[in-house]
Design an enzyme around this catalytic site. Sequence first.
Site, short mmCIF file in Angstrom:
data_model
loop_
_atom_site.label_atom_id
_atom_site.label_comp_id
_atom_site.label_asym_id
_atom_site.label_seq_id
_atom_site.Cartn_x
_atom_site.Cartn_y
_atom_site.Cartn_z
N GLU A 37 0.87 -1.16 0.00
CA GLU A 37 0.00 0.00 0.00
C GLU A 37 0.92 1.23 0.00
OE1 GLU A 37 -2.72 0.24 3.31
OE2 GLU A 37 -3.45 2.19 2.62
N ARG A 263 4.87 -12.76 9.91
CA ARG A 263 5.58 -11.54 9.57
C ARG A 263 6.90 -11.48 10.31
NH1 ARG A 263 1.87 -7.42 9.18
NH2 ARG A 263 3.33 -5.75 9.57
N LYS A 273 4.08 0.83 9.61
CA LYS A 273 4.22 2.08 8.86
C LYS A 273 3.64 3.26 9.62
CE LYS A 273 2.90 0.15 4.94
NZ LYS A 273 2.51 -0.05 3.54
P1 ATP Z 1 2.58 -2.18 8.05
O1 ATP Z 1 2.10 -3.00 9.19
O2 ATP Z 1 4.01 -1.83 8.15
O3 ATP Z 1 1.72 -1.01 7.73
P2 ATP Z 1 1.31 -3.51 5.90
O4 ATP Z 1 1.06 -4.96 5.89
O5 ATP Z 1 0.15 -2.67 6.16
O6 ATP Z 1 2.53 -3.20 6.84
P3 ATP Z 1 1.55 -3.37 3.09
O7 ATP Z 1 2.05 -2.27 2.25
O8 ATP Z 1 0.13 -3.73 3.01
O9 ATP Z 1 1.96 -3.02 4.56
O10 ATP Z 1 2.44 -4.67 2.89
C1 ATP Z 1 2.78 -5.21 1.64
C2 ATP Z 1 3.13 -6.66 1.83
O11 ATP Z 1 4.20 -6.80 2.74
C3 ATP Z 1 1.97 -7.44 2.40
O12 ATP Z 1 1.86 -8.65 1.68
C4 ATP Z 1 2.34 -7.69 3.82
O13 ATP Z 1 1.80 -8.88 4.26
C5 ATP Z 1 3.87 -7.72 3.74
N1 ATP Z 1 4.46 -7.31 5.02
C6 ATP Z 1 4.22 -6.19 5.72
N2 ATP Z 1 4.89 -6.17 6.88
C7 ATP Z 1 5.60 -7.33 6.92
C8 ATP Z 1 6.50 -7.92 7.86
N3 ATP Z 1 6.81 -7.32 9.00
N4 ATP Z 1 7.03 -9.12 7.57
C9 ATP Z 1 6.73 -9.74 6.42
N5 ATP Z 1 5.91 -9.24 5.49
C10 ATP Z 1 5.33 -8.06 5.72
MG MG Z 2 -1.49 -3.82 4.66
#
Ligand code: ATP
Ligand code: MG
Length: 562
Positions: A37, A263, A273
């Site tokens: 995102e 994760r 984020k």
């Molecule tokens: P955040 O919690 O940092 O906002 P998010 O999941 O909302 O992370 P996205 O931009 O939606 O951020 O993530 C893109 C991809 O990265 C998704 O498939 C998510 O599952 C993966 N991802 C995000 N954080 C992690 C993590 N700590 N470890 C492994 N994969 C991750």
């Molecule tokens: Mg997300």
Amino acid sequence: MAAEEIKEKGSNFIREIVKQDISSGKIKQVVTRFPPEPNGYLHIGHAKAITIDFGLAKEFGGKCHLRFDDTNPSREEQEYVDSIQEDIRWLGWDWGDNLFYASNYFDKLCEWAVHLIQKGKAYVCDLTPDEVREHRGTLTEPGRNCCFRNRSAEENLDLFTRMKNGEFPDGSRTLRAKIDMAHPNINMRDPVLYRILRATHHRTGDKWCIYPTYDYAHGQSDAIEGITHSICTLEFEAHRPLYDWFVENLPVEHKPHQYEFARLNINYTVLSKRKLLTLVTKGFVSGWDDPRMPTLAGFRRRGFTPSAIRNFCESVGVAKANSTVDLAFLEECLRDDLNKKASRRMAVLKPLKLVIENYPDGKSEELEVSNNPEDPSYGTRMVRFSKVLYIDREDFSPDPPPKFFRLAPGREVRLRNAYYVTCTGFKTGDNGEVVEVTGRIDEATRGGSSPDGRSPKVTIHWVSAADSVEAEVRLYDRLFVKENPDQNEEGKDFLDHLNPDSLVVLKNCKLERSLEGAKPVDIFQFERVGYFAVDRDSSENALVFNRAVTLKDTWAKLKNKK
Ligand code: ATP
Ligand code: MG
């Protein structure tokens, strides 16, 4: 998880699934996607997801799409879209022509919403967000149907069209799937598909005033793109039944599957984020690329290499159970990589003058030194030696405590690549601080060894005063003092655990002349000190270096002492 434990792992249950799907003929080509995102910069957790998504595609001769999950215009920006692409490329991955945006599918998603309405599987609901929550029930109690659930398909179609046309205020209505308000999985209790939101989208501008939710957009984007393995983190496991429900109930050609992995968490930092954005907007760090940030932009600026991060991501493995990886392990991966790759230089971070009494005034000489003892192909360079040198303050003691084997009155040490020197005395300033050390070299030891076979216990590094360049050096430490700053403690939040000493700035450091003209992000090993990268704040005559990592894990040493 300790480093040794991790290095043995590296297992990957998703790889096994892909392998099987290919050998059984279920799929011909693996197609994955990385779906960020664009509401922040990528962090090390994303690097793990990227390694899995792009890594599997590469290993099995498939494709990995980069798809921006841009369904929430109020938090998304072009700056993030750009930085995400830069970071993925920096890591060494390439999506080729396969760059997509969920927003590309807004028309299709809307069409499919109409399809659900016509089939009696979606309805327009007028409950306020609070009422929706209240009707939803809890983990132990079923939810309740609301009166809008029985609207006719015609009425729903009319209302949804008017929602789309901007006839209703923001938040006043939603389109919901009609599934089961008593379903044991809360995600299945008539989830919201569309909300009314007047926000300018970074790609579609003001075309839309309704936006699809993540749940509604994600799986359908996967279906449109022909994704075979939609890999995401564990928190989406409970959303999988909904993912499958959409695939079952929509006229999609292709039926993707979702797989979840744990994760990545790392101690002494945060990987959300939202929290990283708070650090940036509240000025606790200088920006998303502050070298203390766990973002890829931060790591890059600090001097981390893409291969160190890739090795790290591969070594931590892909598991189903959540765990926390030691920050020290990430640093160890960097040391492993830089030990092979970084050229050696001499740099004195806390300079103390050393005057060689038996070296003529005005004389200087060049000594040939190796750029990388690990790899002769790095060649050699010339380093100038002269009467007045700088050594590090920490390498001299006027009154050495036990176990201090560096320079001290009457003691001989080796000046790296140069001569043996014996300390003959020192001068102190007004406050008693040592301001200058004097010594005599043994001319027979030129190059750093003695014909009589004697060898000092310690070798110290040095820089010729007349042939040095000045630099600012920034030393970084963990951003948080608490191992898990995310853990909620009564009355405290993660900002209460920031490390006040995470940045130490040293001015007037003295570096050997050959570092003049170094450019961001050149990375060197400063002998005996650590690995350092040229910061982008450097200018023509003012070098700034970041310490990427120390030579040894200083925290492990402290821990062992305890
Ligand atoms: P955040 O919690 O940092 O906002 P998010 O999941 O909302 O992370 P996205 O931009 O939606 O951020 O993530 C893109 C991809 O990265 C998704 O498939 C998510 O599952 C993966 N991802 C995000 N954080 C992690 C993590 N700590 N470890 C492994 N994969 C991750
Ligand atoms: Mg997300």
